[in-house]
Design an enzyme around this catalytic site. Structure first.
Site, short mmCIF file in Angstrom:
data_model
loop_
_atom_site.label_atom_id
_atom_site.label_comp_id
_atom_site.label_asym_id
_atom_site.label_seq_id
_atom_site.Cartn_x
_atom_site.Cartn_y
_atom_site.Cartn_z
N HIS A 160 0.83 -1.22 0.00
CA HIS A 160 0.00 0.00 0.00
C HIS A 160 0.86 1.26 0.00
CE1 HIS A 160 -3.90 -2.08 0.86
NE2 HIS A 160 -3.10 -2.96 1.42
N ASN A 164 -10.34 -2.83 2.54
CA ASN A 164 -10.09 -2.76 1.10
C ASN A 164 -11.38 -2.48 0.35
OD1 ASN A 164 -7.31 -3.28 1.12
ND2 ASN A 164 -7.59 -5.50 0.97
N TYR A 170 0.86 -4.33 11.97
CA TYR A 170 0.71 -2.89 11.72
C TYR A 170 1.50 -2.06 12.71
CZ TYR A 170 -2.63 -3.98 8.12
OH TYR A 170 -3.20 -4.47 6.98
#
Ligand code: HDD
Length: 703
Positions: free
Chosen positions: A81, A154, A368
């Protein structure tokens, strides 16, 4: 125009707000340029030298500071991303759901919760083109009164893999091959299809990625999904399962593949430009937030495992309940500070929401936080304004690189016995009433490296997706798979994929096999679980069944040339703008063209830079001489032939027939091509454009 003196070319009107109150330059008047230490700079054009023609001096602290800072401007791009675009907005709850969740964001109707949303592609690096065939990231940070909630989803409701341990393999396979460093931002290559075909759990997602979902017309015209099943928890501690959906009020729309290829060349920034322009013009995109809520009973009886992120729950089975709306209404002030530095973490949830045991989600919750440390350089990334919660933050975490908000006082641990009579601040304490509590789900069983049995169904929902598409969309899926596999060099990988397709849909497998020039169908791949073949089609899965009902938010390109009918151009512009669309004027020269009223209309684009692929519909208005003149011009011909081939609506003044003849479409004009006379013609044309494409033109597949 090299300026000799900084005074001649002074542009530094801005002073940097380094976190405090707006300040003036420490060193003098407002516009004096300073070093990062606040020392006024006398000359920003010349480094310090021993002599006008002599060597540079190491002493030049001003140059060294400037170059040092420049050398360190980049931070690592996101490992996935990397290419993204962020926009500010707010979320407004329309319907409270206290029976489901005690989260403030789900209970305070009408309160505007600030948001920051970053859209992205997955595979390409930061500088890759916007309209690559890829999944789009749709990540929203809600700055709620109870802390930040990040919904990191998404534009596709399922994922390639079921277990986070496979993520590095998936991403390695789709990113440029390690030896050669290409291809960039593409899945059409051996490594990706090798991995995908050896991992049949990818099959459902592959159907989505090979559909037009993966080439959206605009970030504004796509759905968003939280993908995983999450939990909602109410004040009584009761829990229900939930899937989150974003539904664009603008309706869904995608481009077609040949267009995407051309757009990427003409305007690699197509999506970010579109978003910037829309917001800049005050045309704020909106998404409804919807929830699909279900209980254990439903979960136990559903044909698939609700913890499996490669499966969705059809809206026909559990309807999406709309509870609020997000409006994106402000572009960033600084791309780096906001879009680049924003750090989304799936583990950022607030009381009233909880995770499930989805093995992909569990792994993401580690990844993350970890990745932000690498990207942003330390544990204090929550101090960066775009990441900082907009509610009170109190804890005993301290120090570290670039600590910005530092606690005062003596107590930096707890329990402590400061406070009370000592006069010292004891600092924050945990709060069992309002603090975050995990759902107390009973867990027992063996520690094992296994997946639950239902995860073994790889084809049923892939088939359901395919049969839910319109014929046009099915053709696009067939063409996309054929295109991608045609780029795969190893025959056995192509055959493996067609072998999987045979488990999904016989006709699809045959079309792809024919497209690849295979003499016979390869053997069926062995299914771990026998596919269910009678799942009902779901209209919600098709883009064309969920398009907009007008031309609002879309863009008309009007190609004008000398002598064009000024009234027609004006009426087209008015009709388009009245419908909420934008208009760009294209002309042979950017200086514009003199129209029939003798006035020169300025152009937004020269024809070479304004091809029809960047517009939703086009019109051509020219005088007779000009039309004849440009009939042989290649960019003009491409403008027309592409618009026609891409099934776009085309309006024209009759003189333009000369160009239609030159490109060979004069004998094929259909109901999607409108000759403009006068009266209401322009308005009728714009009304027709609300259908976005004249699909009848391309509906019959050429063999
Ligand atoms: Fe991820 C970024 C969405 C699976 C690891 N992911 C990232 C972004 C989005 C998603 C939208 C960009 C956020 C931004 O704009 O900054 N990812 C998903 C979805 C997934 C998913 C919807 C499956 C349902 N991701 C996934 C897995 C892993 C990761 C299984 C690792 C085990 N994703 C990351 C990451 C990234 C990331 C490496 C890169 C940059 C970042 O996190 O901040 O941690």
């Amino acid at each position: 125009m090299a300026a000799k003196s900084p005074k001649l070319d002074a542009s530094p009107k801005t002073t940097l707000d380094q976190g405090g109150a707006p300040h003036q330059s420490a060193a003098g008047p407002d516009d004096t340029m300073t070093t990062a230490q606040g020392v006024a700079i006398a000359d920003d054009q010349n480094s310090l030298k021993a002599h006008a023609r002599g060597p540079g001096l190491l002493e030049d602290q001003i140059m060294r500071e400037k170059i040092f800072h420049f050398d360190h401007e980049r931070i690592p791009e996101r490992v996935v991303h990397a290419r993204g675009y962020g926009v500010h907005g707010h979320f407004e709850l329309k319907e409270a759901i206290p029976e489901l969740s005690h989260a403030a964001i789900f209970n305070r109707v009408g309160e505007k919760v600030p948001t920051f949303t970053r859209f992205s592609t997955v595979a390409g690096s930061k500088g890759s083109p916007d309209v690559a065939r890829d999944v789009r990231g749709f990540a929203t940070k809600f700055y709620t009164s109870e802390g930040n909630w990040d919904l990191v989803g998404n534009n596709i409701p399922v994922f390639f893999i079921q277990d986070a341990i496979k993520f590095p393999d998936l991403i390695h396979s789709v990113k440029p091959a390690p030896d050669r460093g290409f291809p960039q931002a593409q899945s059409a290559h051996d490594n990706f299809w090798d991995f995908a075909t050896l991992s049949p759990e990818t099959m459902h997602m592959l159907m989505w990625v090979m559909s037009d979902r993966a080439i959206p017309r605009s970030l504004r015209f796509m759905e968003g999904f939280g993908v995983h099943t999450f939990r909602l928890i109410n004040a009584e501690g009761e829990s229900k399962f939930v899937k989150f959906h974003w539904k664009p009020k603008q309706g869904l729309q995608s481009v077609i593949w040949n267009e995407a290829l051309k757009i990427n060349g003409m305007d690699p920034d197509f999506h970010r430009r579109d978003m910037w322009d829309a917001i800049d013009a005050g045309d704020f995109p909106q998404w409804d937030l919807g929830i699909q809520v279900f209980d254990d009973d439903f979960a136990d009886n559903f044909a698939f495992d609700i913890l499996d992120p490669t499966k969705l729950i059809p809206e026909e089975d559990v309807p999406v309940r709309i509870i609020g709306t997000m409006t994106l209404d402000a572009n960033v002030d600084n791309f780096f500070a906001e879009t680049e530095q924003v750090a989304f973490c799936t583990q950022n949830i607030v009381p009233g929401i909880d995770f499930t045991n989805d093995p992909l989600l569990q792994g993401r919750n580690f990844s993350y936080l970890d990745t932000q440390l690498k990207r942003l350089g330390g544990p204090n990334f929550t101090h960066i304004p775009i990441n900082a919660p907009k509610c009170p933050v109190r804890h005993f975490q301290q120090d570290g690189h670039m600590a910005m908000t530092n606690p005062k006082g003596r107590a930096n641990y707890e329990p402590n016995s400061w406070g009370g009579d000592t006069g010292e601040d004891a600092g924050p304490r945990e709060n069992p009433e309002t603090g975050f509590k995990s759902y107390d789900e009973p867990i027992e069983g063996k520690k094992q490296r296994v997946r639950s049995e239902l995860f073994g169904d790889h084809y049923s929902q892939a088939r359901q997706f395919y049969i839910s598409q319109t014929e046009i969309e099915q053709t696009h899926v067939q063409d996309a798979i054929t295109f991608e596999l045609s780029k795969v060099e190893r025959l056995e990988i192509r055959e493996r994929m067609v072998g999987h397709l045979r488990n999904i849909d016989g006709d699809l497998a045959q079309q792809v096999a024919d497209g690849l020039g295979m003499d016979k169908l390869p053997a069926k791949q062995k299914a771990v679980r026998e596919p269910i073949t009678d799942l009902k089609p779901s209209d919600a899965l098709s883009i064309l069944k969920n398009g907009p009902d007008s031309f609002a938010g879309r863009k008309l390109g009007i190609y004008i040339a000398e002598g064009g009918d000024a009234r027609l151009v004006k009426s087209l512009k008015t009709a388009a703008e009245d419908a909420g669309a934008t208009v760009a004027i294209i002309a042979p020269h950017v200086g514009g063209a003199k129209l029939s009223d003798g006035k020169t209309m300025q152009a937004d684009e020269k024809i070479d830079g304004g091809p029809s692929v960047v517009f939703d519909a086009v019109a051509l208005v020219m005088g007779e001489k000009a039309a004849k003149n440009y009939a042989d011009d290649k960019p003009t011909q491409d403008f027309v032939s592409d618009a026609f081939a891409h099934a776009k609506f085309i309006a024209y003044s009759e003189e333009v027939m000369a160009i239609f003849k030159a490109v060979g479409i004069d004998g094929k004009l259909d109901k999607g091509v409108a000759k403009l006379g006068g009266g209401d013609d322009a308005k009728s044309f714009i009304d027709q454009c609300g259908e976005l494409r004249f699909w009848d033109r391309v509906a019959v597949k050429q063999d």
